[in-house]
Design an enzyme around this catalytic site. Structure first.
Site, PDB file in Angstrom:
ATOM      1  N   CYS A  92       0.855  -1.184   0.000  1.00 55.67           N
ATOM      2  CA  CYS A  92       0.000   0.000   0.000  1.00 55.67           C
ATOM      3  C   CYS A  92       0.892   1.236   0.000  1.00 55.67           C
ATOM      4  O   CYS A  92       1.886   1.280   0.725  1.00 55.67           O
ATOM      5  CB  CYS A  92      -0.909  -0.014   1.224  1.00 55.67           C
ATOM      6  SG  CYS A  92      -2.034   1.401   1.307  1.00 55.67           S
ATOM      7  N   HIS A 113      -9.900   0.111   2.945  1.00 62.10           N
ATOM      8  CA  HIS A 113      -9.520   1.441   3.439  1.00 62.10           C
ATOM      9  C   HIS A 113     -10.730   2.186   3.960  1.00 62.10           C
ATOM     10  O   HIS A 113     -10.665   2.833   5.012  1.00 62.10           O
ATOM     11  CB  HIS A 113      -8.863   2.272   2.324  1.00 62.10           C
ATOM     12  CG  HIS A 113      -7.388   2.111   2.218  1.00 62.10           C
ATOM     13  ND1 HIS A 113      -6.511   2.575   3.174  1.00 62.10           N
ATOM     14  CD2 HIS A 113      -6.624   1.557   1.255  1.00 62.10           C
ATOM     15  CE1 HIS A 113      -5.273   2.314   2.804  1.00 62.10           C
ATOM     16  NE2 HIS A 113      -5.313   1.678   1.634  1.00 62.10           N
ATOM     17  N   HIS A 154      -9.178  -3.999  -1.852  1.00 61.34           N
ATOM     18  CA  HIS A 154      -8.174  -3.300  -1.037  1.00 61.34           C
ATOM     19  C   HIS A 154      -8.665  -1.893  -0.689  1.00 61.34           C
ATOM     20  O   HIS A 154      -8.611  -1.472   0.473  1.00 61.34           O
ATOM     21  CB  HIS A 154      -6.840  -3.234  -1.793  1.00 61.34           C
ATOM     22  CG  HIS A 154      -5.757  -2.532  -1.047  1.00 61.34           C
ATOM     23  ND1 HIS A 154      -4.785  -3.201  -0.346  1.00 61.34           N
ATOM     24  CD2 HIS A 154      -5.493  -1.212  -0.883  1.00 61.34           C
ATOM     25  CE1 HIS A 154      -3.973  -2.324   0.217  1.00 61.34           C
ATOM     26  NE2 HIS A 154      -4.380  -1.108  -0.104  1.00 61.34           N
ATOM     27  N   GLU A 155      -9.156  -1.171  -1.688  1.00 59.52           N
ATOM     28  CA  GLU A 155      -9.604   0.202  -1.453  1.00 59.52           C
ATOM     29  C   GLU A 155     -10.861   0.239  -0.576  1.00 59.52           C
ATOM     30  O   GLU A 155     -11.003   1.124   0.265  1.00 59.52           O
ATOM     31  CB  GLU A 155      -9.830   0.936  -2.777  1.00 59.52           C
ATOM     32  CG  GLU A 155      -8.628   0.987  -3.695  1.00 59.52           C
ATOM     33  CD  GLU A 155      -7.312   1.349  -3.027  1.00 59.52           C
ATOM     34  OE1 GLU A 155      -7.291   2.077  -2.012  1.00 59.52           O
ATOM     35  OE2 GLU A 155      -6.257   0.893  -3.532  1.00 59.52           O
TER      36      GLU A 155
END
Length: 136
Positions: A85, A130, A126-127
């Site tokens: 990241c 977040h 992945h985002e």
């Protein structure tokens, strides 16, 4: 406008707030910041530029796609992988899914639902982590 990358794990660990049409400039800044970091980054969430809103941008090869308020509603084909990241040093192990379906709003805030597979699906997962304050 290209923004600095946030590396504050306390901020990154917070759950993001819903985005509204007033957040269009944040999306544009995300696009600019992703383009400026394209040599080492394929997706970004708004908290990576210090904004606690549910907005992500994902590189899809020839174009970058913005999603407001994305939610993964279906997933299949679990696999283990390792990811890095831009906001964090090193890589971490995680479980991802080969196929996902996402509900989100586009740049005009029209509701959309779309299926994604492979590498694009992995970036979106992945985002979206977040946005939930999950640091991977």
């Amino acid at each position: 406008m290209v923004r600095d990358i946030c590396r504050d794990v306390l901020f990154l660990g917070k759950k993001s707030e819903p985005a509204t049409s007033k957040d269009i400039q944040i999306a544009r800044d995300l696009l600019d910041t992703l383009a400026a970091n394209s040599d080492s980054c394929v997706g970004m969430a708004a908290n990576m530029i210090g904004v606690n809103k549910r907005i992500i941008v994902v590189n899809m090869g020839l174009m970058n796609m913005i999603m407001f308020n994305p939610v993964i509603v279906k997933k299949s084909g679990a696999f283990n992988t390792e990811e890095g990241c831009l906001s964090l040093v090193g890589t971490r192990r995680t479980t991802r899914y080969k196929e996902i379906e996402v509900e989100f709003e586009d740049m005009s805030f029209n509701k959309r639902k779309q299926k994604f597979t492979g590498w694009t699906a992995q970036i979106i997962q992945h985002e979206c982590d977040h946005l939930e304050g999950i640091i991977i």
